[in-house]
Design a protein around this motif. Structure first.
Motif, PDB file in Angstrom:
ATOM      1  N   SER A 141      45.060  71.314 113.277  1.00 14.93           N
ATOM      2  CA  SER A 141      44.781  70.019 113.908  1.00 14.93           C
ATOM      3  C   SER A 141      46.031  69.481 114.598  1.00 14.93           C
ATOM      4  CB  SER A 141      44.308  68.998 112.866  1.00 14.93           C
ATOM      5  OG  SER A 141      43.077  69.380 112.307  1.00 14.93           O
ATOM      6  N   LYS A 142      45.837  68.946 115.795  1.00 17.23           N
ATOM      7  CA  LYS A 142      46.945  68.323 116.505  1.00 17.23           C
ATOM      8  C   LYS A 142      47.200  66.937 115.906  1.00 17.23           C
ATOM      9  CE  LYS A 142      46.194  70.679 120.906  1.00 17.23           C
ATOM     10  NZ  LYS A 142      45.933  70.520 122.365  1.00 17.23           N
ATOM     11  N   THR A 143      48.463  66.583 115.849  1.00 16.46           N
ATOM     12  CA  THR A 143      48.814  65.285 115.268  1.00 16.46           C
ATOM     13  C   THR A 143      49.364  64.338 116.325  1.00 16.46           C
ATOM     14  OG1 THR A 143      51.038  66.064 114.679  1.00 16.46           O
ATOM     15  CG2 THR A 143      49.310  66.303 113.021  1.00 16.46           C
ATOM     16  N   LEU A 144      49.097  63.062 116.116  1.00 14.68           N
ATOM     17  CA  LEU A 144      49.591  62.010 116.995  1.00 14.68           C
ATOM     18  C   LEU A 144      50.465  61.061 116.192  1.00 14.68           C
ATOM     19  CD1 LEU A 144      46.249  61.075 118.834  1.00 14.68           C
ATOM     20  CD2 LEU A 144      48.066  62.548 119.712  1.00 14.68           C
ATOM     21  N   SER A 145      51.381  60.399 116.881  1.00 13.48           N
ATOM     22  CA  SER A 145      52.154  59.351 116.224  1.00 13.48           C
ATOM     23  C   SER A 145      51.191  58.271 115.776  1.00 13.48           C
ATOM     24  CB  SER A 145      53.195  58.773 117.179  1.00 13.48           C
ATOM     25  OG  SER A 145      52.559  58.111 118.257  1.00 13.48           O
ATOM     26  N   LEU A 146      51.598  57.463 114.817  1.00 17.42           N
ATOM     27  CA  LEU A 146      50.699  56.453 114.264  1.00 17.42           C
ATOM     28  C   LEU A 146      50.176  55.519 115.337  1.00 17.42           C
ATOM     29  CD1 LEU A 146      49.355  55.152 111.847  1.00 17.42           C
ATOM     30  CD2 LEU A 146      51.451  53.846 111.446  1.00 17.42           C
ATOM     31  N   GLY A 147      51.058  55.069 116.230  1.00 18.01           N
ATOM     32  CA  GLY A 147      50.636  54.161 117.295  1.00 18.01           C
ATOM     33  C   GLY A 147      49.589  54.772 118.198  1.00 18.01           C
ATOM     34  N   ARG A 148      49.825  56.026 118.629  1.00 20.73           N
ATOM     35  CA  ARG A 148      48.867  56.710 119.512  1.00 20.73           C
ATOM     36  C   ARG A 148      47.579  57.022 118.760  1.00 20.73           C
ATOM     37  NH1 ARG A 148      50.948  61.839 122.252  1.00 20.73           N
ATOM     38  NH2 ARG A 148      48.955  61.564 123.354  1.00 20.73           N
ATOM     39  N   PHE A 149      47.707  57.341 117.479  1.00 20.03           N
ATOM     40  CA  PHE A 149      46.521  57.652 116.684  1.00 20.03           C
ATOM     41  C   PHE A 149      45.587  56.452 116.609  1.00 20.03           C
ATOM     42  CE2 PHE A 149      44.263  57.892 112.615  1.00 20.03           C
ATOM     43  CZ  PHE A 149      43.646  59.131 112.733  1.00 20.03           C
ATOM     44  N   ILE A 150      46.172  55.290 116.399  1.00 19.14           N
ATOM     45  CA  ILE A 150      45.363  54.079 116.303  1.00 19.14           C
ATOM     46  C   ILE A 150      44.698  53.760 117.637  1.00 19.14           C
ATOM     47  CG2 ILE A 150      45.452  51.579 115.939  1.00 19.14           C
ATOM     48  CD1 ILE A 150      47.644  52.084 113.883  1.00 19.14           C
TER      49      ILE A 150
ATOM     50  N   TRP B 124      41.300  65.508 113.233  1.00 18.51           N
ATOM     51  CA  TRP B 124      42.255  64.428 113.390  1.00 18.51           C
ATOM     52  C   TRP B 124      43.584  64.775 112.740  1.00 18.51           C
ATOM     53  CZ3 TRP B 124      44.071  62.759 108.731  1.00 18.51           C
ATOM     54  CH2 TRP B 124      43.258  63.013 107.608  1.00 18.51           C
ATOM     55  N   GLY B 125      44.631  64.071 113.126  1.00 21.83           N
ATOM     56  CA  GLY B 125      45.949  64.270 112.532  1.00 21.83           C
ATOM     57  C   GLY B 125      46.857  63.120 112.908  1.00 21.83           C
TER      58      GLY B 125
ATOM     59  N   LEU C 130      45.851  61.935  94.393  1.00 18.05           N
ATOM     60  CA  LEU C 130      46.803  60.873  94.717  1.00 18.05           C
ATOM     61  C   LEU C 130      48.111  61.512  95.141  1.00 18.05           C
ATOM     62  CD1 LEU C 130      47.569  57.762  94.562  1.00 18.05           C
ATOM     63  CD2 LEU C 130      48.476  58.297  92.283  1.00 18.05           C
ATOM     64  N   ILE C 131      48.666  61.068  96.265  1.00 17.43           N
ATOM     65  CA  ILE C 131      49.977  61.518  96.708  1.00 17.43           C
ATOM     66  C   ILE C 131      50.882  60.296  96.813  1.00 17.43           C
ATOM     67  CG2 ILE C 131      49.561  61.377  99.214  1.00 17.43           C
ATOM     68  CD1 ILE C 131      51.230  64.424  97.728  1.00 17.43           C
ATOM     69  N   VAL C 132      52.036  60.353  96.157  1.00 21.70           N
ATOM     70  CA  VAL C 132      52.975  59.235  96.136  1.00 21.70           C
ATOM     71  C   VAL C 132      54.261  59.652  96.837  1.00 21.70           C
ATOM     72  CG1 VAL C 132      54.292  57.643  94.689  1.00 21.70           C
ATOM     73  CG2 VAL C 132      52.016  58.396  93.967  1.00 21.70           C
ATOM     74  N   LEU C 133      54.768  58.790  97.717  1.00 16.06           N
ATOM     75  CA  LEU C 133      56.027  59.031  98.410  1.00 16.06           C
ATOM     76  C   LEU C 133      57.058  58.024  97.900  1.00 16.06           C
ATOM     77  CD1 LEU C 133      53.637  59.291 101.060  1.00 16.06           C
ATOM     78  CD2 LEU C 133      55.576  60.777 101.547  1.00 16.06           C
ATOM     79  N   PRO C 134      57.864  58.414  96.900  1.00 18.89           N
ATOM     80  CA  PRO C 134      58.777  57.474  96.256  1.00 18.89           C
ATOM     81  C   PRO C 134      59.761  56.800  97.203  1.00 18.89           C
ATOM     82  CG  PRO C 134      58.587  59.490  94.980  1.00 18.89           C
ATOM     83  CD  PRO C 134      57.922  59.745  96.291  1.00 18.89           C
ATOM     84  N   ARG C 135      60.221  57.549  98.236  1.00 19.89           N
ATOM     85  CA  ARG C 135      61.223  57.003  99.145  1.00 19.89           C
ATOM     86  C   ARG C 135      60.683  56.776 100.551  1.00 19.89           C
ATOM     87  NH1 ARG C 135      63.371  60.537  95.720  1.00 19.89           N
ATOM     88  NH2 ARG C 135      62.958  62.326  97.073  1.00 19.89           N
ATOM     89  N   GLY C 136      59.369  56.801 100.702  1.00 20.11           N
ATOM     90  CA  GLY C 136      58.762  56.529 102.000  1.00 20.11           C
ATOM     91  C   GLY C 136      59.116  57.545 103.061  1.00 20.11           C
ATOM     92  N   ASP C 137      59.216  58.832 102.692  1.00 21.88           N
ATOM     93  CA  ASP C 137      59.587  59.873 103.641  1.00 21.88           C
ATOM     94  C   ASP C 137      58.541  60.027 104.741  1.00 21.88           C
ATOM     95  OD1 ASP C 137      61.545  60.216 101.764  1.00 21.88           O
ATOM     96  OD2 ASP C 137      61.409  62.391 101.722  1.00 21.88           O
ATOM     97  N   ALA C 138      59.005  60.483 105.908  1.00 21.83           N
ATOM     98  CA  ALA C 138      58.092  60.794 107.011  1.00 21.83           C
ATOM     99  C   ALA C 138      57.139  61.900 106.563  1.00 21.83           C
ATOM    100  CB  ALA C 138      58.884  61.238 108.236  1.00 21.83           C
ATOM    101  N   HIS C 139      55.897  61.824 107.012  1.00 25.27           N
ATOM    102  CA  HIS C 139      54.928  62.827 106.595  1.00 25.27           C
ATOM    103  C   HIS C 139      53.775  62.916 107.581  1.00 25.27           C
ATOM    104  CE1 HIS C 139      53.582  58.977 104.936  1.00 25.27           C
ATOM    105  NE2 HIS C 139      52.354  59.467 104.926  1.00 25.27           N
ATOM    106  N   VAL C 140      52.969  63.941 107.388  1.00 24.29           N
ATOM    107  CA  VAL C 140      51.819  64.199 108.254  1.00 24.29           C
ATOM    108  C   VAL C 140      50.561  64.283 107.401  1.00 24.29           C
ATOM    109  CG1 VAL C 140      50.704  65.920 109.731  1.00 24.29           C
ATOM    110  CG2 VAL C 140      53.128  65.411 110.035  1.00 24.29           C
ATOM    111  N   LEU C 141      49.488  63.695 107.905  1.00 24.28           N
ATOM    112  CA  LEU C 141      48.157  63.836 107.321  1.00 24.28           C
ATOM    113  C   LEU C 141      47.249  64.397 108.407  1.00 24.28           C
ATOM    114  CD1 LEU C 141      47.729  60.451 105.398  1.00 24.28           C
ATOM    115  CD2 LEU C 141      47.781  62.720 104.351  1.00 24.28           C
ATOM    116  N   LYS C 142      46.499  65.442 108.088  1.00 23.87           N
ATOM    117  CA  LYS C 142      45.592  66.011 109.087  1.00 23.87           C
ATOM    118  C   LYS C 142      44.409  66.680 108.411  1.00 23.87           C
ATOM    119  CE  LYS C 142      48.473  70.176 109.568  1.00 23.87           C
ATOM    120  NZ  LYS C 142      49.238  71.008 110.530  1.00 23.87           N
TER     121      LYS C 142
END
Length: 309
Positions: free
Chosen positions: A80-89, A26-27, A63-75
């Motif tokens: 692993s191929k990644t999908l946008s959050l909407g498509r992933f859901i 998944w991604g 724990l990973i913290v994103l202080p400024r809410g930067d765009a990021h990827v989890l996989k």
């Protein structure tokens, strides 16, 4: 002087956005968002990367913290191929509940006043990675994360209240860990807090925002000349003393709007403004809305959640 006095005036009661169990390949790609967000790996492992950044391997307990809410990827895997959050859901075939082989994430947001802590937020890197396997990681953080996981998974009576307080505590622990172990090398605002002269002036602002602070008065408190203080303050803090003072006053005012029944006029005088009119004008200029509107919004919802992963 204690350099973390500013933390006494911050609130960081956040929310849990989602708990996800991801199995298989998944991604997901997360877009940038206003706020300070985190991912806690309760079990399993994954790869994380901000846009243009290096991949980081996250293990159980990390724990990973994103202080400024930067765009990021989890996989799950490097390829692993990644999908946008909407498509992933919408293609959530990899979502599983309570599977011992799944990677379990607890994702949330710290409900901080970003305007109030902007110098600190700007000083932090795009992401803060706290490894559970690190011997240097304070037990206070690992213990808080364990409690957080237990409250999220068990969902007992009063869990929501406990979770809010745990997130507030966790945020302070994370900032303290960074300021004590990494900030000196970064040469940023946190290291400025270690400067006894600048820290003394900042303490005056933090502890007595209602005082009529002038550049000359703050320079005297710092035992420096007016010109030397102004330059050093700007170089280390990143803005002028007047700008910092105004933003701090508005931050305290925002807290009072949400936490008390004081009138707007009373709040204005309490944080150092000479009139309700000047307070209203400064607040709207800095935050885009009037104090009255801000109070109304805080009553509805203090933090706007993201779509769950």
């Amino acid at each position: 002087m204690n350099s973390d006095h500013w933390l006494n005036y911050l609130t960081a009661e956040g929310i849990i956005i989602s708990q996800s169990f991801l199995k298989g390949d998944w991604g997901v790609e997360m877009e940038s968002a206003q706020g300070t967000y985190f991912h806690f790996v309760a079990q399993g492992s994954a790869l994380f990367a901000t846009e243009g950044g290096k991949e980081i391997c996250l293990g159980a307990g990390d724990l990973i913290v994103l202080p400024r809410g930067d765009a990021h990827v989890l996989k799950r895997f490097k390829d692993s191929k990644t999908l946008s959050l909407g498509r992933f859901i919408s293609h959530s075939k990899g979502l599983h509940r309570r599977d011992p082989d799944a990677t379990s994430f607890i994702c949330g947001s710290f409900g901080i006043d970003r305007d109030m802590v902007m110098p600190a937020i700007k000083s932090l890197p795009n992401s803060l990675h706290l490894r559970s396997e690190s011997r240097d990681l304070p037990s206070a953080i690992t213990d808080t994360l364990k409690q957080l996981r237990a409250e999220v998974e068990q969902s007992r009576l009063g869990s929501q209240v406990v979770i809010r307080h745990l997130l507030s505590t966790l945020f302070v622990y994370v900032l303290r860990e960074w300021s004590e172990n990494s900030a000196k090398e970064a040469g940023n605002w946190f290291s400025a807090m270690q400067n006894p002269l600048i820290a003394k002036a900042l303490a005056c602002i933090h502890e007595k925002p209602h005082h009529t602070w002038t550049l000359e008065r703050l320079a005297q408190e710092a035992s420096m000349s007016r010109s030397a203080f102004a330059k050093q303050f700007r170089d280390t803090v990143g803005e002028t003393p007047h700008s910092y003072l105004t933003r701090w006053r508005l931050g305290i005012a925002a807290q009072l709007l949400g936490q008390t029944t004081l009138s707007i006029g009373e709040i204005a005088y309490k944080v150092g403004f000479q009139s309700e009119y000047s307070f209203n004008r400064a607040f709207k200029t800095a935050r885009g809305i009037t104090p009255a509107k801000a109070r109304e919004q805080q009553r509805v919802d203090a933090v706007g959640p993201l779509i769950p992963v």
